[in-house]
Design a protein around this motif. Structure first.
Motif, PDB file in Angstrom:
ATOM      1  N   ALA A  13      10.905   6.718   0.814  1.00  0.00           N
ATOM      2  CA  ALA A  13      11.182   6.120  -0.525  1.00  0.00           C
ATOM      3  C   ALA A  13       9.717   5.099  -0.508  1.00  0.00           C
ATOM      4  O   ALA A  13       9.774   4.072  -0.736  1.00  0.00           O
ATOM      5  CB  ALA A  13      11.483   4.625   0.633  1.00  0.00           C
ATOM      6  N   GLY A  14       8.746   5.710  -0.684  1.00  0.00           N
ATOM      7  CA  GLY A  14       7.849   5.081  -1.152  1.00  0.00           C
ATOM      8  C   GLY A  14       6.722   4.375  -0.309  1.00  0.00           C
ATOM      9  O   GLY A  14       5.411   4.081  -0.407  1.00  0.00           O
ATOM     10  N   VAL A  15       6.769   5.170   1.126  1.00  0.00           N
ATOM     11  CA  VAL A  15       6.020   4.466   2.188  1.00  0.00           C
ATOM     12  C   VAL A  15       5.636   5.419   2.947  1.00  0.00           C
ATOM     13  O   VAL A  15       5.920   6.558   3.110  1.00  0.00           O
ATOM     14  CB  VAL A  15       6.910   3.123   2.790  1.00  0.00           C
ATOM     15  N   LEU A  16       4.302   5.687   2.813  1.00  0.00           N
ATOM     16  CA  LEU A  16       2.843   6.917   3.775  1.00  0.00           C
ATOM     17  C   LEU A  16       3.635   6.434   4.800  1.00  0.00           C
ATOM     18  O   LEU A  16       3.539   5.994   5.433  1.00  0.00           O
ATOM     19  CB  LEU A  16       1.539   7.211   3.142  1.00  0.00           C
ATOM     20  N   GLY A 145       0.721   2.314   3.643  1.00  0.00           N
ATOM     21  CA  GLY A 145       0.799   3.448   5.037  1.00  0.00           C
ATOM     22  C   GLY A 145       0.497   3.060   5.792  1.00  0.00           C
ATOM     23  O   GLY A 145       0.488   1.729   6.097  1.00  0.00           O
ATOM     24  N   LEU A 146       1.189   3.655   6.858  1.00  0.00           N
ATOM     25  CA  LEU A 146       1.348   2.941   8.193  1.00  0.00           C
ATOM     26  C   LEU A 146       1.276   4.404   9.200  1.00  0.00           C
ATOM     27  O   LEU A 146       0.964   5.468   9.464  1.00  0.00           O
ATOM     28  CB  LEU A 146       2.947   3.334   8.553  1.00  0.00           C
ATOM     29  N   GLY A 181      13.886  -2.999   5.666  1.00  0.00           N
ATOM     30  CA  GLY A 181      14.661  -3.207   5.510  1.00  0.00           C
ATOM     31  C   GLY A 181      15.789  -2.114   6.125  1.00  0.00           C
ATOM     32  O   GLY A 181      14.854  -1.049   6.372  1.00  0.00           O
ATOM     33  N   GLU A 182      16.725  -2.149   6.502  1.00  0.00           N
ATOM     34  CA  GLU A 182      17.607  -1.764   6.979  1.00  0.00           C
ATOM     35  C   GLU A 182      17.989  -0.592   6.688  1.00  0.00           C
ATOM     36  O   GLU A 182      18.397   0.906   6.985  1.00  0.00           O
ATOM     37  CB  GLU A 182      19.264  -2.213   7.235  1.00  0.00           C
ATOM     38  N   ALA A 183      18.016  -0.305   5.162  1.00  0.00           N
ATOM     39  CA  ALA A 183      18.401   1.144   4.009  1.00  0.00           C
ATOM     40  C   ALA A 183      16.921   2.197   4.642  1.00  0.00           C
ATOM     41  O   ALA A 183      16.962   3.390   4.649  1.00  0.00           O
ATOM     42  CB  ALA A 183      18.352   1.216   2.567  1.00  0.00           C
ATOM     43  N   TRP A 184      16.011   1.502   4.151  1.00  0.00           N
ATOM     44  CA  TRP A 184      14.324   2.264   4.608  1.00  0.00           C
ATOM     45  C   TRP A 184      14.392   3.159   6.157  1.00  0.00           C
ATOM     46  O   TRP A 184      14.297   3.428   6.120  1.00  0.00           O
ATOM     47  CB  TRP A 184      12.919   1.859   3.839  1.00  0.00           C
ATOM     48  N   TYR A 185      15.131   2.514   6.774  1.00  0.00           N
ATOM     49  CA  TYR A 185      15.384   3.045   8.110  1.00  0.00           C
ATOM     50  C   TYR A 185      16.170   3.119   8.341  1.00  0.00           C
ATOM     51  O   TYR A 185      15.691   4.709   8.661  1.00  0.00           O
ATOM     52  CB  TYR A 185      15.099   1.688   9.397  1.00  0.00           C
ATOM     53  N   GLN A 186      17.208   3.658   7.588  1.00  0.00           N
ATOM     54  CA  GLN A 186      18.455   4.837   7.976  1.00  0.00           C
ATOM     55  C   GLN A 186      17.314   6.038   7.163  1.00  0.00           C
ATOM     56  O   GLN A 186      17.291   7.241   7.357  1.00  0.00           O
ATOM     57  CB  GLN A 186      18.867   4.287   7.431  1.00  0.00           C
ATOM     58  N   GLU A 187      16.713   5.489   6.201  1.00  0.00           N
ATOM     59  CA  GLU A 187      16.143   7.156   5.155  1.00  0.00           C
ATOM     60  C   GLU A 187      15.168   7.444   6.211  1.00  0.00           C
ATOM     61  O   GLU A 187      14.831   8.832   5.914  1.00  0.00           O
ATOM     62  CB  GLU A 187      15.539   6.807   3.900  1.00  0.00           C
ATOM     63  N   LEU A 188      14.464   7.167   6.727  1.00  0.00           N
ATOM     64  CA  LEU A 188      13.395   7.425   8.419  1.00  0.00           C
ATOM     65  C   LEU A 188      14.080   7.936   8.556  1.00  0.00           C
ATOM     66  O   LEU A 188      13.569   9.246   9.193  1.00  0.00           O
ATOM     67  CB  LEU A 188      12.798   6.129   8.671  1.00  0.00           C
TER      68      LEU A 188
END
Length: 197
Positions: A13-16, A145-146, A181-188
């Motif tokens: 979701a746009g985060v590397l 990036g992470l 956010g929760e939605a991003w974590y669920q996508e991960l």
């Protein structure tokens, strides 16, 4: 079930995201490390301008818990400074200890987090501290990036994570949700499922 080898970098979701955040195991072993990450290193914890403002708002609450040396550093240069890379970080004492480190016997504690957990402050601690061993970098194009940072002082956390089979991203679920956010974590988590990791 055969585990897949993911690509080294994933776009979630746009985060590397470095794939070792999904595959490596980690779980802080505070009884062994005693919170050494607060007192080792050559710079303070990365902070944002908003976090500096929140820290300053919490300063009166935690001031009595800080060492005289920490109070002196804060009086001279404030709660944060620009490190040698030009990044804003929390001020440090004697070239290594975060000014917000306080002690309970041999254990190092974060005065900011303790005040938050005791209901005396609304600010917990910088997100960079909460996310560790993940380090966040914002690139010149705005992309985030992470990366997973391997630090020798966290060897016990790696061993405990392996023993308990806890991936880095699961150990850091709450701070990742706090940051993205929760939605991003669920996508991960969906990426992990699709990759069969």
């Amino acid at each position: 079930m055969v585990k897949n080898t993911p690509p080294p970098i994933l776009d979630v979701a746009g985060v590397l995201v470095s794939s070792d955040i999904l595959t490596e195991r980690f779980c802080c072993d505070y009884e062994k490390c005693k919170g050494i990450c607060c007192v080792e290193g050559d710079a303070g914890a990365p902070v944002t301008m908003d976090e500096v403002a929140s820290i300053e708002d919490s300063l009166d609450t935690v001031w009595p818990e800080l060492s005289a040396s920490a109070q002196s550093v804060i009086d001279r240069q404030g709660v944060a400074y620009a490190d040698r890379d030009g990044e804003l970080v929390t001020s440090i004492v004697r070239g290594k200890d975060c000014v917000f480190t306080c002690y309970d016997g041999d254990n190092c504690l974060c005065a900011l987090e303790r005040a938050y957990r005791q209901g005396r402050s609304k600010f917990c601690k910088p997100i960079s501290c909460a996310l560790y061993p993940i380090r966040e970098k914002t690139f010149s194009n705005g992309l985030v990036g992470l990366n997973y940072n391997r630090w020798d002082v966290c060897r016990d956390a790696r061993e405990k994570g392996k023993a308990l089979d806890i991936p880095v991203y699961q150990f850091l679920k709450e701070p990742l949700i706090r940051r993205f956010g929760e939605a991003w974590y669920q996508e991960l988590c969906e990426v992990v499922r699709l990759l069969n990791l």
